[in-house]
Design a protein around this motif. Structure first.
Motif, PDB file in Angstrom:
ATOM      1  N   GLN B  84       0.824  -1.206   0.000  1.00 32.72           N
ATOM      2  CA  GLN B  84       0.000   0.000   0.000  1.00 32.72           C
ATOM      3  C   GLN B  84       0.863   1.262   0.000  1.00 32.72           C
ATOM      4  N   GLU B  85       2.020   1.207   0.619  1.00 32.15           N
ATOM      5  CA  GLU B  85       2.885   2.392   0.667  1.00 32.15           C
ATOM      6  C   GLU B  85       3.522   2.700  -0.692  1.00 32.15           C
ATOM      7  N   ASP B  86       3.339   1.796  -1.662  1.00 32.81           N
ATOM      8  CA  ASP B  86       3.836   2.069  -3.014  1.00 32.81           C
ATOM      9  C   ASP B  86       2.889   2.995  -3.781  1.00 32.81           C
ATOM     10  N   SER B  87       1.720   3.226  -3.232  1.00 33.47           N
ATOM     11  CA  SER B  87       0.748   4.098  -3.898  1.00 33.47           C
ATOM     12  C   SER B  87       1.334   5.499  -4.039  1.00 33.47           C
ATOM     13  N   ALA B  88       1.387   5.972  -5.268  1.00 32.24           N
ATOM     14  CA  ALA B  88       1.992   7.269  -5.555  1.00 32.24           C
ATOM     15  C   ALA B  88       1.857   7.523  -7.049  1.00 32.24           C
ATOM     16  N   VAL B  89       2.298   8.700  -7.464  1.00 42.22           N
ATOM     17  CA  VAL B  89       2.441   8.986  -8.893  1.00 42.22           C
ATOM     18  C   VAL B  89       3.891   8.747  -9.268  1.00 42.22           C
ATOM     19  N   TYR B  90       4.092   7.964 -10.307  1.00 42.04           N
ATOM     20  CA  TYR B  90       5.444   7.668 -10.774  1.00 42.04           C
ATOM     21  C   TYR B  90       5.691   8.494 -12.031  1.00 42.04           C
TER      22      TYR B  90
END
Lengths: 108, 115
Positions: B84-90
């Motif tokens: 869940q902590e990978d949620s982001a804009v890449y």
């Protein structure tokens, strides 16, 4: 350690006023700086850059000032418009990460 | 294309799944960067490619993250066993110059949501 940071996380400006966004850096060897603008939902876009052999550079409605003595640069936006509402990042050469940016909100 | 193209623009996945994010840089740009931007945060450097040189992977947060750049052009960022902590804009960026000595051209980003 090395850091590029912005002094204030948010800035609220009345439309038509001038905006000043500040940035401090710690690496005295840095000789190239860029300002980026990131609008909501978009990637950052180049605004203006400056090399260390200059103190000031002007673009369209924007001016970047560089003070190498105190390792500080600023971005000035003249006659701020609603379209200037965005997050502004400063970046220095060879440093690959950006700070948190300053969110500029223009009040009508 | 005229600019940096990223796909998908949005990706929703379940925790534990693998995801691949793609970046098409501007033609002729030898430098390619991947960044991660969490909500309200700055741009966190992940990895940098320059020509045929070994990539600078110093920003990758864990061994679940990897990236390739085939033929000096298209790049794929892979996140294995997403959390869940990978949620982001890449965000991907390309440049003509080396190591952030010139203007970076950014794509619109790939928004990843891990449920």
């Amino acid at each position: 350690g090395e850091s590029v940071g912005l002094h204030l996380p948010t800035l609220s400006v009345q439309e038509g006023d001038n905006s000043i966004i500040n940035c401090a850096y710690s690496n005295s060897a840095s000789d190239y700086f860029i300002w980026y603008k990131q609008e909501s939902g978009k990637g950052p876009q180049f605004i203006i850059d400056i090399r260390s052999n200059m103190d000031k550079r002007q673009g369209q409605r924007v001016t970047v000032l560089l003070n190498k003595t105190v390792k500080h640069l600023s971005l000035q936006i003249a006659a701020t418009q609603p379209g200037d509402s965005a997050v502004y990042f400063c970046a220095e050469n060879y440093k690959l990460s950006f700070g948190a940016g300053t969110t500029v909100t223009v009040r009508a | 294309g005229a600019g940096v193209s990223q796909s998908p623009s949005n990706k929703v996945t379940e925790k534990g799944k693998d995801v691949e994010l793609r970046c098409d840089p501007i033609s002729g740009h030898t430098a390619l960067y991947w960044y991660r931007q969490s909500l309200g945060q700055g741009l966190e450097f992940l990895i940098y490619f320059q020509g045929n040189s070994a990539p600078d992977k110093s920003g990758l947060p864990s061994d679940r993250f990897s990236a390739e750049r085939t033929g000096g052009s298209v790049s794929t960022l892979t996140i294995q066993r997403t959390q869940q902590e990978d949620s982001a804009v890449y965000l991907c960026a390309s440049s003509l110059r080396t190591k952030n000595t010139g203007e970076l051209f950014f794509g619109e980003g790939s928004r990843l949501t891990v449920l």
